[in-house]
Design a protein around this motif. Structure first.
Motif, PDB file in Angstrom:
ATOM      1  N   ILE A  74     -16.802  -9.715  -5.776  1.00  0.00           N
ATOM      2  CA  ILE A  74     -15.923 -10.419  -4.854  1.00  0.00           C
ATOM      3  C   ILE A  74     -14.909  -9.471  -4.223  1.00  0.00           C
ATOM      4  N   LEU A  75     -14.431  -8.527  -5.011  1.00  0.00           N
ATOM      5  CA  LEU A  75     -13.379  -7.637  -4.523  1.00  0.00           C
ATOM      6  C   LEU A  75     -13.899  -6.550  -3.595  1.00  0.00           C
ATOM      7  N   GLY A  76     -15.190  -6.319  -3.589  1.00  0.00           N
ATOM      8  CA  GLY A  76     -15.742  -5.333  -2.672  1.00  0.00           C
ATOM      9  C   GLY A  76     -16.149  -4.050  -3.355  1.00  0.00           C
ATOM     10  N   ASN A  77     -16.582  -3.099  -2.538  1.00  0.00           N
ATOM     11  CA  ASN A  77     -17.048  -1.835  -3.088  1.00  0.00           C
ATOM     12  C   ASN A  77     -15.868  -1.005  -3.593  1.00  0.00           C
ATOM     13  N   THR A  78     -16.174   0.084  -4.221  1.00  0.00           N
ATOM     14  CA  THR A  78     -15.144   0.910  -4.850  1.00  0.00           C
ATOM     15  C   THR A  78     -14.098   1.387  -3.848  1.00  0.00           C
ATOM     16  N   ASP A  79     -14.529   1.867  -2.687  1.00  0.00           N
ATOM     17  CA  ASP A  79     -13.572   2.347  -1.685  1.00  0.00           C
ATOM     18  C   ASP A  79     -12.609   1.246  -1.246  1.00  0.00           C
ATOM     19  N   GLU A  80     -13.133   0.060  -1.023  1.00  0.00           N
ATOM     20  CA  GLU A  80     -12.280  -1.057  -0.610  1.00  0.00           C
ATOM     21  C   GLU A  80     -11.288  -1.418  -1.706  1.00  0.00           C
ATOM     22  N   ARG A  81     -11.750  -1.463  -2.948  1.00  0.00           N
ATOM     23  CA  ARG A  81     -10.848  -1.794  -4.057  1.00  0.00           C
ATOM     24  C   ARG A  81      -9.758  -0.741  -4.203  1.00  0.00           C
ATOM     25  N   LEU A  82     -10.124   0.536  -4.070  1.00  0.00           N
ATOM     26  CA  LEU A  82      -9.130   1.595  -4.214  1.00  0.00           C
ATOM     27  C   LEU A  82      -8.103   1.538  -3.085  1.00  0.00           C
ATOM     28  N   LYS A  83      -8.540   1.249  -1.870  1.00  0.00           N
ATOM     29  CA  LYS A  83      -7.600   1.126  -0.751  1.00  0.00           C
ATOM     30  C   LYS A  83      -6.610  -0.012  -1.004  1.00  0.00           C
ATOM     31  N   LYS A  84      -7.111  -1.129  -1.533  1.00  0.00           N
ATOM     32  CA  LYS A  84      -6.230  -2.259  -1.836  1.00  0.00           C
ATOM     33  C   LYS A  84      -5.223  -1.879  -2.926  1.00  0.00           C
ATOM     34  N   LYS A  85      -5.696  -1.155  -3.928  1.00  0.00           N
ATOM     35  CA  LYS A  85      -4.788  -0.737  -5.002  1.00  0.00           C
ATOM     36  C   LYS A  85      -3.727   0.225  -4.481  1.00  0.00           C
ATOM     37  N   VAL A  86      -4.109   1.157  -3.629  1.00  0.00           N
ATOM     38  CA  VAL A  86      -3.128   2.087  -3.057  1.00  0.00           C
ATOM     39  C   VAL A  86      -2.052   1.296  -2.319  1.00  0.00           C
ATOM     40  N   ALA A  87      -2.467   0.359  -1.482  1.00  0.00           N
ATOM     41  CA  ALA A  87      -1.505  -0.438  -0.715  1.00  0.00           C
ATOM     42  C   ALA A  87      -0.596  -1.239  -1.650  1.00  0.00           C
ATOM     43  N   GLU A  88      -1.174  -1.836  -2.680  1.00  0.00           N
ATOM     44  CA  GLU A  88      -0.391  -2.647  -3.615  1.00  0.00           C
ATOM     45  C   GLU A  88       0.633  -1.790  -4.360  1.00  0.00           C
ATOM     46  N   TYR A  89       0.207  -0.647  -4.883  1.00  0.00           N
ATOM     47  CA  TYR A  89       1.127   0.181  -5.662  1.00  0.00           C
ATOM     48  C   TYR A  89       2.147   0.892  -4.781  1.00  0.00           C
ATOM     49  N   LYS A  90       1.785   1.219  -3.543  1.00  0.00           N
ATOM     50  CA  LYS A  90       2.774   1.788  -2.621  1.00  0.00           C
ATOM     51  C   LYS A  90       3.872   0.766  -2.346  1.00  0.00           C
ATOM     52  N   LYS A  91       3.468  -0.482  -2.185  1.00  0.00           N
ATOM     53  CA  LYS A  91       4.451  -1.541  -1.953  1.00  0.00           C
ATOM     54  C   LYS A  91       5.354  -1.688  -3.179  1.00  0.00           C
ATOM     55  N   TYR A  92       4.756  -1.624  -4.357  1.00  0.00           N
ATOM     56  CA  TYR A  92       5.548  -1.721  -5.588  1.00  0.00           C
ATOM     57  C   TYR A  92       6.551  -0.569  -5.675  1.00  0.00           C
ATOM     58  N   VAL A  93       6.093   0.655  -5.391  1.00  0.00           N
ATOM     59  CA  VAL A  93       6.973   1.825  -5.431  1.00  0.00           C
ATOM     60  C   VAL A  93       8.089   1.680  -4.397  1.00  0.00           C
ATOM     61  N   ASP A  94       7.767   1.163  -3.218  1.00  0.00           N
ATOM     62  CA  ASP A  94       8.797   0.951  -2.198  1.00  0.00           C
ATOM     63  C   ASP A  94       9.837  -0.064  -2.670  1.00  0.00           C
ATOM     64  N   ASN A  95       9.387  -1.122  -3.337  1.00  0.00           N
ATOM     65  CA  ASN A  95      10.294  -2.162  -3.810  1.00  0.00           C
ATOM     66  C   ASN A  95      11.087  -1.738  -5.044  1.00  0.00           C
ATOM     67  N   TYR A  96      10.483  -0.927  -5.906  1.00  0.00           N
ATOM     68  CA  TYR A  96      11.109  -0.523  -7.168  1.00  0.00           C
ATOM     69  C   TYR A  96      10.989   0.993  -7.346  1.00  0.00           C
ATOM     70  N   PRO A  97      11.683   1.756  -6.499  1.00  0.00           N
ATOM     71  CA  PRO A  97      11.514   3.210  -6.504  1.00  0.00           C
ATOM     72  C   PRO A  97      12.014   3.912  -7.761  1.00  0.00           C
ATOM     73  N   ASN A  98      12.767   3.221  -8.598  1.00  0.00           N
ATOM     74  CA  ASN A  98      13.301   3.851  -9.808  1.00  0.00           C
ATOM     75  C   ASN A  98      12.508   3.530 -11.068  1.00  0.00           C
ATOM     76  N   PHE A  99      11.370   2.870 -10.920  1.00  0.00           N
ATOM     77  CA  PHE A  99      10.536   2.530 -12.071  1.00  0.00           C
ATOM     78  C   PHE A  99       9.358   3.488 -12.148  1.00  0.00           C
ATOM     79  N   PRO A 100       9.243   4.244 -13.219  1.00  0.00           N
ATOM     80  CA  PRO A 100       8.137   5.200 -13.357  1.00  0.00           C
ATOM     81  C   PRO A 100       6.755   4.560 -13.304  1.00  0.00           C
ATOM     82  N   SER A 101       6.627   3.329 -13.762  1.00  0.00           N
ATOM     83  CA  SER A 101       5.291   2.714 -13.849  1.00  0.00           C
ATOM     84  C   SER A 101       4.593   2.618 -12.501  1.00  0.00           C
ATOM     85  N   GLY A 102       5.329   2.386 -11.434  1.00  0.00           N
ATOM     86  CA  GLY A 102       4.709   2.319 -10.106  1.00  0.00           C
ATOM     87  C   GLY A 102       4.055   3.636  -9.726  1.00  0.00           C
TER      88      GLY A 102
END
Length: 186
Positions: A74-102
């Motif tokens: 359902i989520l798509g091929n590996t490249d599509e999933r990785l692109k979605k993860k990059v976008a999601e974690y970049k957004k997290y880092v932007d929202n919480y820049p002081n948290f190492p986990s992002g």
């Protein structure tokens, strides 16, 4: 729980189990949520969709013959999933820049994409943010894995030994043995 069941992303609703928030400087990727202990109706509906919808993007041939669907279909091929993860974690880092986990999570995605230099840079940023001992363990373990994958076994062992100094467990001990074997086989 949601990730284990197959939900890749996070929710924008605070009522959902899959909502990511940070309150009182606590990183909720690492801390248990205390405001609820159940899947919301939206979480359940997402899971129903994951397991019932015929995906439109898939790595599987003859999908029309499939009777059971699982998240990677359902989520798509590996490249599509990785692109979605990059976008999601970049957004997290932007929202919480002081948290190492992002930075750690984003680094893992770049590592999966074989962009090892970006992955190392992100781990370096995470280390500068006063990580917990658990996060520091993950940072150094991930560095060791990246250098192992780059076939730089000396650096891999250096970071594996740093990892072991934080917490000695079976995983890191076995990994150090694997690094030594790989170095001998060069």
């Amino acid at each position: 729980i949601g990730h284990a069941l197959g939900i890749a992303g996070h929710s924008d609703s605070k009522k959902d189990l899959m909502y990511v928030s940070a309150e009182n400087d606590v990183d909720t990727f690492l801390s248990p949520r205390t405001d609820f202990y159940y899947l919301s109706d939206r979480d359940i509906n997402t899971l129903v969709l994951l397991y019932r919808l015929k995906p439109s993007i898939s790595d599987t041939k003859n999908l029309s013959d499939e009777t059971f669907y699982y998240p990677p279909l359902i989520l798509g091929n590996t490249d599509e999933r990785l692109k979605k993860k990059v976008a999601e974690y970049k957004k997290y880092v932007d929202n919480y820049p002081n948290f190492p986990s992002g930075y750690i999570n984003l680094s893992s995605v770049y590592s999966d994409m074989n962009d090892f230099d970006s992955a190392i840079d992100l781990l370096n940023k995470a280390e500068k943010l006063n990580p917990s001992q658990d996060e520091l363990y993950i940072i150094n373990y991930n560095r060791a894995v990246i250098y192992y994958n780059k076939h730089d076994f000396d650096k891999a062992k250096e970071f594996a030994l740093k990892t072991k100094s934080i917490k000695s467990d079976k995983n890191i001990t076995e990994f150090i043995t694997d690094i030594e074997k790989a170095k001998q086989n060069l």
